[in-house]
Design a protein around this motif. Structure first.
Motif, PDB file in Angstrom:
ATOM      1  N   GLU A  84      30.268  15.657  22.932  1.00  0.00           N
ATOM      2  CA  GLU A  84      29.846  16.993  22.075  1.00  0.00           C
ATOM      3  C   GLU A  84      29.494  16.312  20.911  1.00  0.00           C
ATOM      4  O   GLU A  84      28.792  17.161  20.000  1.00  0.00           O
ATOM      5  CB  GLU A  84      31.007  17.772  21.747  1.00  0.00           C
ATOM      6  CG  GLU A  84      32.050  17.262  21.192  1.00  0.00           C
ATOM      7  CD  GLU A  84      33.306  16.284  21.903  1.00  0.00           C
ATOM      8  OE1 GLU A  84      34.488  16.353  21.259  1.00  0.00           O
ATOM      9  OE2 GLU A  84      32.856  16.183  23.124  1.00  0.00           O
ATOM     10  N   LEU A  85      29.354  15.030  20.331  1.00  0.00           N
ATOM     11  CA  LEU A  85      28.792  14.742  19.134  1.00  0.00           C
ATOM     12  C   LEU A  85      27.296  14.628  19.349  1.00  0.00           C
ATOM     13  O   LEU A  85      26.664  14.629  18.336  1.00  0.00           O
ATOM     14  CB  LEU A  85      29.172  13.242  19.050  1.00  0.00           C
ATOM     15  CG  LEU A  85      30.698  13.024  18.485  1.00  0.00           C
ATOM     16  CD1 LEU A  85      31.072  11.608  18.790  1.00  0.00           C
ATOM     17  CD2 LEU A  85      30.836  13.785  17.107  1.00  0.00           C
ATOM     18  N   LEU A  89      25.388  13.342  15.770  1.00  0.00           N
ATOM     19  CA  LEU A  89      26.622  12.471  15.084  1.00  0.00           C
ATOM     20  C   LEU A  89      26.664  11.150  15.765  1.00  0.00           C
ATOM     21  O   LEU A  89      27.261  10.497  15.025  1.00  0.00           O
ATOM     22  CB  LEU A  89      27.718  13.164  14.864  1.00  0.00           C
ATOM     23  CG  LEU A  89      27.597  14.322  13.584  1.00  0.00           C
ATOM     24  CD1 LEU A  89      29.106  15.263  13.752  1.00  0.00           C
ATOM     25  CD2 LEU A  89      27.520  13.723  12.285  1.00  0.00           C
ATOM     26  N   ASN A  90      26.367  11.131  16.917  1.00  0.00           N
ATOM     27  CA  ASN A  90      26.526   9.883  17.620  1.00  0.00           C
ATOM     28  C   ASN A  90      26.379   8.416  16.911  1.00  0.00           C
ATOM     29  O   ASN A  90      26.724   7.686  16.690  1.00  0.00           O
ATOM     30  CB  ASN A  90      26.564  10.004  19.021  1.00  0.00           C
ATOM     31  CG  ASN A  90      25.059  10.185  19.345  1.00  0.00           C
ATOM     32  OD1 ASN A  90      24.359  10.984  18.789  1.00  0.00           O
ATOM     33  ND2 ASN A  90      24.312   9.547  20.239  1.00  0.00           N
ATOM     34  N   LEU A 134      41.348   2.051  14.431  1.00  0.00           N
ATOM     35  CA  LEU A 134      40.635   2.941  13.399  1.00  0.00           C
ATOM     36  C   LEU A 134      39.568   3.702  13.744  1.00  0.00           C
ATOM     37  O   LEU A 134      39.703   4.934  13.472  1.00  0.00           O
ATOM     38  CB  LEU A 134      40.492   1.851  12.162  1.00  0.00           C
ATOM     39  CG  LEU A 134      40.139   2.486  10.803  1.00  0.00           C
ATOM     40  CD1 LEU A 134      41.451   3.530  10.286  1.00  0.00           C
ATOM     41  CD2 LEU A 134      39.535   1.771   9.924  1.00  0.00           C
ATOM     42  N   PHE A 135      38.764   3.488  14.590  1.00  0.00           N
ATOM     43  CA  PHE A 135      37.586   3.928  14.812  1.00  0.00           C
ATOM     44  C   PHE A 135      37.824   5.122  15.820  1.00  0.00           C
ATOM     45  O   PHE A 135      37.384   6.248  15.762  1.00  0.00           O
ATOM     46  CB  PHE A 135      36.236   3.168  15.075  1.00  0.00           C
ATOM     47  CG  PHE A 135      35.005   3.965  15.521  1.00  0.00           C
ATOM     48  CD1 PHE A 135      34.384   4.255  14.455  1.00  0.00           C
ATOM     49  CD2 PHE A 135      34.572   4.147  16.737  1.00  0.00           C
ATOM     50  CE1 PHE A 135      33.145   4.707  14.681  1.00  0.00           C
ATOM     51  CE2 PHE A 135      33.468   4.647  16.964  1.00  0.00           C
ATOM     52  CZ  PHE A 135      32.801   5.281  15.983  1.00  0.00           C
ATOM     53  N   LEU A 136      38.386   4.601  16.951  1.00  0.00           N
ATOM     54  CA  LEU A 136      38.805   5.511  18.093  1.00  0.00           C
ATOM     55  C   LEU A 136      39.610   6.431  17.567  1.00  0.00           C
ATOM     56  O   LEU A 136      39.742   7.608  17.954  1.00  0.00           O
ATOM     57  CB  LEU A 136      39.365   4.750  19.181  1.00  0.00           C
ATOM     58  CG  LEU A 136      38.289   3.782  19.891  1.00  0.00           C
ATOM     59  CD1 LEU A 136      38.817   2.879  20.945  1.00  0.00           C
ATOM     60  CD2 LEU A 136      37.262   4.762  20.827  1.00  0.00           C
ATOM     61  N   GLY A 137      40.626   6.061  16.952  1.00  0.00           N
ATOM     62  CA  GLY A 137      41.644   6.933  16.411  1.00  0.00           C
ATOM     63  C   GLY A 137      40.970   8.162  15.313  1.00  0.00           C
ATOM     64  O   GLY A 137      41.225   9.301  15.686  1.00  0.00           O
ATOM     65  N   VAL A 167      36.705  13.690  14.094  1.00  0.00           N
ATOM     66  CA  VAL A 167      35.362  14.151  13.230  1.00  0.00           C
ATOM     67  C   VAL A 167      35.195  15.595  13.916  1.00  0.00           C
ATOM     68  O   VAL A 167      35.259  16.190  14.870  1.00  0.00           O
ATOM     69  CB  VAL A 167      34.169  13.371  13.984  1.00  0.00           C
ATOM     70  CG1 VAL A 167      32.902  13.730  13.430  1.00  0.00           C
ATOM     71  CG2 VAL A 167      34.439  12.110  13.265  1.00  0.00           C
ATOM     72  N   ARG A 168      34.936  16.530  12.706  1.00  0.00           N
ATOM     73  CA  ARG A 168      34.725  18.011  12.880  1.00  0.00           C
ATOM     74  C   ARG A 168      33.071  18.119  13.110  1.00  0.00           C
ATOM     75  O   ARG A 168      32.314  17.482  12.392  1.00  0.00           O
ATOM     76  CB  ARG A 168      34.881  18.556  11.696  1.00  0.00           C
ATOM     77  CG  ARG A 168      36.546  18.818  11.485  1.00  0.00           C
ATOM     78  CD  ARG A 168      36.756  19.553  10.287  1.00  0.00           C
ATOM     79  NE  ARG A 168      36.644  18.560   9.146  1.00  0.00           N
ATOM     80  CZ  ARG A 168      36.704  18.763   7.878  1.00  0.00           C
ATOM     81  NH1 ARG A 168      36.754  20.121   7.433  1.00  0.00           N
ATOM     82  NH2 ARG A 168      36.629  18.051   6.901  1.00  0.00           N
ATOM     83  N   LEU A 169      32.721  18.782  14.106  1.00  0.00           N
ATOM     84  CA  LEU A 169      31.411  19.216  14.471  1.00  0.00           C
ATOM     85  C   LEU A 169      30.579  20.038  13.514  1.00  0.00           C
ATOM     86  O   LEU A 169      29.483  20.011  13.150  1.00  0.00           O
ATOM     87  CB  LEU A 169      31.204  19.662  15.966  1.00  0.00           C
ATOM     88  CG  LEU A 169      31.681  18.758  16.929  1.00  0.00           C
ATOM     89  CD1 LEU A 169      31.372  19.375  18.270  1.00  0.00           C
ATOM     90  CD2 LEU A 169      31.138  17.461  16.912  1.00  0.00           C
TER      91      LEU A 169
END
Length: 222
Positions: free
Chosen positions: A145-146, A151-152, A188-191, A196-198
């Motif tokens: 959905e990013l 945002l990706n 840290l990144f995957l968590g 992340v809010r769209l």
């Protein structure tokens, strides 16, 4: 009849590139002379020119070799057939560990590309863009959905911001190694990816426990 290369030519050339990368990283490209490179390599200046045309070629070879290796790492991970989360984690951990073994070349890449001739610069940046695109695609696969929110790729760039500048504070002789920090960066990144809010106007997700977050990342809510 063309004269062949002497035995050990390729090994000597790799050693020259490694020592030049160390000098460029510690002294700066502009402040390093070919005399200093020759001295560091234990060869005469005429002998040095047997391997490289000039300092510009040295810089180009160091940068090109480094980004090509990173591209190879991407291709190796992509060929493993991992799940989206596992693939992204593997990319992160492999890159952090790769940087550990090539910290001088990596510093040259991040700081001295501006000194390359336009043609060499375009070649290096072209490979860099492919690497960034691969990470952006991996982020998109981990959270599809990013893509609609565009945002990706920004998130991939934020990830590179974490990884690319570790050499400025994570020292080889320090208490923490790159191998120890690699899974931390991935965690840290995957968590944070799932948080992340769209739509920035929406409230952030409620804080989850470690086990719940792990379940969310695997996509298994049972």
């Amino acid at each position: 009849m063309a004269r062949g290369r002497a035995p050990g030519y390729d090994t000597q050339r790799e050693d020259i590139l490694a020592r030049a990368a160390e000098l460029f990283a510690t002294r700066g490209y502009s402040s390093t002379s070919m005399n200093e490179v020759a001295k560091a390599c234990g060869v005469s200046k005429p002998a040095l020119y047997h391997y490289v045309r000039d300092k510009s070629q040295l810089l180009a070879e160091i940068a090109t070799s480094h980004v090509s290796r990173l591209q190879t790492v991407v291709e190796e991970v992509q060929g493993l057939g991992l799940s989206p989360d596992a693939c992204l984690r593997q990319l992160i951990e492999r890159f952090v560990e790769e940087y550990a073994g090539a910290r001088h070349a990596h510093r040259v890449l991040t700081e001295d590309v501006k000194f390359l001739d336009p043609q060499d610069q375009d070649r290096v940046l072209s490979v860099q863009r492919k690497v960034v695109t691969a990470f952006a695609q991996a982020v998109a696969l981990a959270r599809p959905e990013l893509v609609a929110a565009s945002l990706n790729k920004p998130l991939a760039m934020l990830l590179f911001g974490m990884m690319n500048w570790m050499f400025t504070w994570l020292q080889p002789e320090g208490k923490l190694s790159h191998a120890e920090m690699a899974p931390v960066v991935a965690d840290l990144f995957l968590g944070g990816l799932g948080a992340v809010r769209l739509d920035p106007a929406t409230p952030p997700p409620t804080r989850r426990t470690r086990s719940a977050s792990k379940t969310l990342l695997t996509g298994d809510m049972t």
